[in-house]
Design an enzyme around this catalytic site. Sequence first.
Site, PDB file in Angstrom:
ATOM      1  N   GLY A 156       0.785  -1.239   0.000  1.00  0.00           N
ATOM      2  CA  GLY A 156       0.000   0.000   0.000  1.00  0.00           C
ATOM      3  C   GLY A 156       0.811   1.280   0.000  1.00  0.00           C
ATOM      4  N   SER A 157       2.052   1.233  -0.501  1.00  0.00           N
ATOM      5  CA  SER A 157       2.844   2.471  -0.444  1.00  0.00           C
ATOM      6  C   SER A 157       2.280   3.548  -1.376  1.00  0.00           C
ATOM      7  CB  SER A 157       4.312   2.192  -0.758  1.00  0.00           C
ATOM      8  OG  SER A 157       4.510   1.846  -2.106  1.00  0.00           O
ATOM      9  N   ASN A 158       1.693   3.156  -2.495  1.00  0.00           N
ATOM     10  CA  ASN A 158       1.053   4.171  -3.354  1.00  0.00           C
ATOM     11  C   ASN A 158      -0.182   4.753  -2.673  1.00  0.00           C
ATOM     12  OD1 ASN A 158       2.274   4.679  -6.130  1.00  0.00           O
ATOM     13  ND2 ASN A 158       2.429   2.448  -5.976  1.00  0.00           N
ATOM     14  N   MET A 164      -4.081  -6.301  -7.125  1.00  0.00           N
ATOM     15  CA  MET A 164      -3.560  -7.313  -8.050  1.00  0.00           C
ATOM     16  C   MET A 164      -4.636  -8.298  -8.502  1.00  0.00           C
ATOM     17  SD  MET A 164      -0.671  -5.989  -8.292  1.00  0.00           S
ATOM     18  CE  MET A 164       0.337  -7.122  -9.231  1.00  0.00           C
ATOM     19  N   ARG A 165      -5.824  -7.784  -8.736  1.00  0.00           N
ATOM     20  CA  ARG A 165      -6.934  -8.635  -9.162  1.00  0.00           C
ATOM     21  C   ARG A 165      -7.604  -7.943 -10.346  1.00  0.00           C
ATOM     22  NH1 ARG A 165      -9.214 -12.771  -6.674  1.00  0.00           N
ATOM     23  NH2 ARG A 165      -7.789 -12.545  -4.937  1.00  0.00           N
ATOM     24  N   LEU A 170     -10.545  -6.636 -12.427  1.00  0.00           N
ATOM     25  CA  LEU A 170     -11.956  -6.290 -12.223  1.00  0.00           C
ATOM     26  C   LEU A 170     -12.761  -6.838 -13.393  1.00  0.00           C
ATOM     27  CD1 LEU A 170     -11.398  -2.615 -11.066  1.00  0.00           C
ATOM     28  CD2 LEU A 170     -12.157  -4.514  -9.624  1.00  0.00           C
ATOM     29  N   ASN A 203      -5.658   3.605 -12.419  1.00  0.00           N
ATOM     30  CA  ASN A 203      -4.691   2.622 -11.916  1.00  0.00           C
ATOM     31  C   ASN A 203      -3.283   3.150 -12.126  1.00  0.00           C
ATOM     32  OD1 ASN A 203      -3.643   0.050 -11.053  1.00  0.00           O
ATOM     33  ND2 ASN A 203      -3.289  -0.473 -13.197  1.00  0.00           N
ATOM     34  N   HIS A 243       0.490   1.716 -12.996  1.00  0.00           N
ATOM     35  CA  HIS A 243       1.135   0.515 -13.527  1.00  0.00           C
ATOM     36  C   HIS A 243       2.630   0.783 -13.662  1.00  0.00           C
ATOM     37  CE1 HIS A 243       1.417  -3.262 -15.671  1.00  0.00           C
ATOM     38  NE2 HIS A 243       2.170  -2.662 -16.566  1.00  0.00           N
ATOM     39  N   SER A 255       3.041   4.507 -15.237  1.00  0.00           N
ATOM     40  CA  SER A 255       1.932   5.180 -15.922  1.00  0.00           C
ATOM     41  C   SER A 255       0.703   5.168 -15.034  1.00  0.00           C
ATOM     42  CB  SER A 255       1.580   4.435 -17.224  1.00  0.00           C
ATOM     43  OG  SER A 255       2.712   4.221 -18.037  1.00  0.00           O
ATOM     44  N   THR A 272     -10.098   0.268 -18.203  1.00  0.00           N
ATOM     45  CA  THR A 272     -11.144  -0.206 -19.103  1.00  0.00           C
ATOM     46  C   THR A 272     -11.152  -1.734 -19.033  1.00  0.00           C
ATOM     47  OG1 THR A 272      -9.667  -0.414 -21.003  1.00  0.00           O
ATOM     48  CG2 THR A 272     -10.744   1.732 -20.679  1.00  0.00           C
ATOM     49  N   ASP A 293      -4.651  -3.023 -18.576  1.00  0.00           N
ATOM     50  CA  ASP A 293      -3.666  -1.942 -18.669  1.00  0.00           C
ATOM     51  C   ASP A 293      -3.782  -1.185 -19.996  1.00  0.00           C
ATOM     52  OD1 ASP A 293      -2.672  -2.712 -16.155  1.00  0.00           O
ATOM     53  OD2 ASP A 293      -1.329  -4.179 -17.048  1.00  0.00           O
ATOM     54  N   GLU A 328       6.593   6.462  -8.847  1.00  0.00           N
ATOM     55  CA  GLU A 328       5.146   6.254  -8.711  1.00  0.00           C
ATOM     56  C   GLU A 328       4.577   7.153  -7.619  1.00  0.00           C
ATOM     57  OE1 GLU A 328       3.802   2.138  -8.487  1.00  0.00           O
ATOM     58  OE2 GLU A 328       5.655   1.471  -9.422  1.00  0.00           O
TER      59      GLU A 328
HETATM   60  C1  GAR Z   1       3.391  -0.853  -7.470  1.00  0.00           C
HETATM   61  O1  GAR Z   1       4.655  -0.886  -8.074  1.00  0.00           O
HETATM   62  C2  GAR Z   1       2.303  -0.774  -8.525  1.00  0.00           C
HETATM   63  O2  GAR Z   1       2.651   0.015  -9.632  1.00  0.00           O
HETATM   64  C3  GAR Z   1       2.177  -2.224  -8.916  1.00  0.00           C
HETATM   65  O3  GAR Z   1       2.290  -2.931  -7.716  1.00  0.00           O
HETATM   66  C4  GAR Z   1       3.080  -2.187  -6.790  1.00  0.00           C
HETATM   67  C5  GAR Z   1       2.264  -2.013  -5.538  1.00  0.00           C
HETATM   68  O4  GAR Z   1       3.021  -1.412  -4.517  1.00  0.00           O
HETATM   69  N1  GAR Z   1       0.951  -2.462  -9.577  1.00  0.00           N
HETATM   70  C6  GAR Z   1       0.790  -3.368 -10.528  1.00  0.00           C
HETATM   71  O5  GAR Z   1       1.679  -4.103 -10.917  1.00  0.00           O
HETATM   72  C7  GAR Z   1      -0.615  -3.436 -11.116  1.00  0.00           C
HETATM   73  N2  GAR Z   1      -0.629  -4.269 -12.259  1.00  0.00           N
HETATM   74  P1  GAR Z   1       2.306  -0.690  -3.300  1.00  0.00           P
HETATM   75  O6  GAR Z   1       1.309  -1.708  -2.713  1.00  0.00           O
HETATM   76  O7  GAR Z   1       3.402  -0.409  -2.334  1.00  0.00           O
HETATM   77  O8  GAR Z   1       1.611   0.539  -3.799  1.00  0.00           O
END
Ligand code: GAR
Length: 190
Positions: A13-15, A86-87, A89, A103, A105, A132, A137, A141, A170
């Site tokens: 969950g850092s983002n 990571m699922r 939709l 999202n 990516h 990105s 949709t 991605d 990110e």
């Molecule tokens: C991030 O790098 C994000 O871009 C990626 O997972 C990581 C999650 O890190 N997302 C994907 O690959 C989606 N297809 P976080 O939980 O620390 O935000």
Amino acid sequence: MNRRIGILISGRGSNMMALVERADGYDVALVASDKPDAPGLAWAKSRGIATFALSPKGIGKAGYEAQIDAALREAGVEIIALAGYMRLLSDDFVARWRGRIVNIHPSLLPRYKGLDTHARAIAAGDAVAGCSVHVVTEELDGGAVLGQAEVPIEPGDTPEILAARVLAAEHALYPRVLKEFVANERPNPA
Ligand code: GAR
């Protein structure tokens, strides 16, 4: 008035934390996860943010998504931000939130959709990687790109080293792009 967003996570969950800490023009109304033990959920709770956790195991995708959808609507969420969710939709869920799911990516889309983006960029001999933010949709991605940030790929980079460099980008990109997105997005008349 601030827009109400819901953030879906699956892990660290850092983002999500970056979106909370640099919230501008939006309020985080709910953090939800398909993984009840996602570390990001505990962090959100500690910040006083409403959380919702539900594993799809044993419920089936439709039932799981119906409950996530209900939790988001009960929280008054207008826009969904996926942050390491990571699922996939379902088409039905995407249609119900058409144009209101974004999202992040870890690649410079349209390159490297899907998983293992960093290893694929290194293997291809790319000099530049990045991330990105895009509209979600039905195509994986594949929605309109709202913003990107680039980082160099250095000689000797491993996927882990590159992932850390991209992750820092990110955290800078996502809050900035979400701020612009919520300012421009209009409530769905439907
Ligand atoms: C991030 O790098 C994000 O871009 C990626 O997972 C990581 C999650 O890190 N997302 C994907 O690959 C989606 N297809 P976080 O939980 O620390 O935000």
